[in-house]
Scaffold this active site. Sequence first.
Site, PDB file in Angstrom:
ATOM      1  N   GLU A 268       2.891   1.662  -0.105  1.00 23.66           N
ATOM      2  CA  GLU A 268       2.203   2.673   0.713  1.00 23.66           C
ATOM      3  C   GLU A 268       2.702   4.082   0.418  1.00 23.66           C
ATOM      4  O   GLU A 268       3.312   4.745   1.257  1.00 23.66           O
ATOM      5  CB  GLU A 268       2.356   2.355   2.205  1.00 23.66           C
ATOM      6  N   HIS A 270       2.691   7.989   0.187  1.00 18.83           N
ATOM      7  CA  HIS A 270       1.995   9.041   0.933  1.00 18.83           C
ATOM      8  C   HIS A 270       2.254  10.415   0.303  1.00 18.83           C
ATOM      9  O   HIS A 270       1.569  10.811  -0.623  1.00 18.83           O
ATOM     10  CB  HIS A 270       2.400   9.003   2.403  1.00 18.83           C
ATOM     11  N   GLU A 285       6.203   4.487   2.308  1.00 19.19           N
ATOM     12  CA  GLU A 285       6.458   4.058   3.682  1.00 19.19           C
ATOM     13  C   GLU A 285       7.282   2.769   3.741  1.00 19.19           C
ATOM     14  O   GLU A 285       7.837   2.422   4.783  1.00 19.19           O
ATOM     15  CB  GLU A 285       5.142   3.879   4.447  1.00 19.19           C
TER      16      GLU A 285
END
Length: 295
Positions: A268, A270, A285
């Site tokens: 994940e 970002h 994440e």
Amino acid sequence: MRIELVEFALPLPDSGPYGIAAGSDGTVWFTEQKRNRIGARNEHGEFTAFDVPTPNAGVMSILCDRNGDLWFNEYHAGQIGRMTPGGEFKEYKLPDPGCAPFGLAEGPDGAIWFTEMMTGRIGRLSPGGEVTEYKLPHEGAFPSFITTGSDGKLWFTENQGNRIGTIDTDGSVTHYALPTPGSAPVGITAGPDGALWFVEIAGNRVGRITTDGEISEYSLSTEGAKPHAITSGIGQDLWFTEWGANRIGRITVDGKLTEYDIPTQGSEPHGITVAADGTVWFAEECNRLGRLTIK
């Protein structure tokens, strides 16, 4: 060109790194949204972290200003935070505690400009701490990221409005509708070509808009890649995260696309930033920072 991609686990579990910014001294700063901290990794690979004064503030986006200070949003607390590299904090309360500040940019006027997702406003925090807000004309626009363009205006994405907006330092707003319906633009940055580049998390595209409003879009190779954040490189390229495809993407100003898989599945990714030496850093994440080096 050879790419080396390395990941670094954070010292504590469940930190939830989200935003990331590179300092001029080689330090990489990042937000720990789950632990309510501002974290740092110095050039020697040592990690430190500083607790944000307001509990459960919702720290997500972060920037390093021209003086080296860190600015971050407090999404849940309705505040903008400032921190020196030594860990001294100051927080600025916004008029509406539920405004949900998100994107941040240092303006050409020396102010910090920010988006308010829930109230549909663009805010300005002066060097003296005075807050000014500008209401957008469309309801439900959900302004997200913001950046300073080559024209001296602030450019921002309207995630639910399917538009790119721009605001002068005097508060005048202009909007440009995107060609792809429901594209949900998120990240935006000033490109090396003088245009603004953005990513469409639902449209599965990278977009480009000139300061005159001419829009181009580039489709990604994988369906559901969910591009999230984008930043300019030190050459004629830009780098972005693909949250859904678990990749880092690179696009040149002439539209050539390359993608790089992240070793950890479901990482994940970002926030993303490029250091002065061209090293690409991104926040995962899954409790890691990633570093992509061009050799």
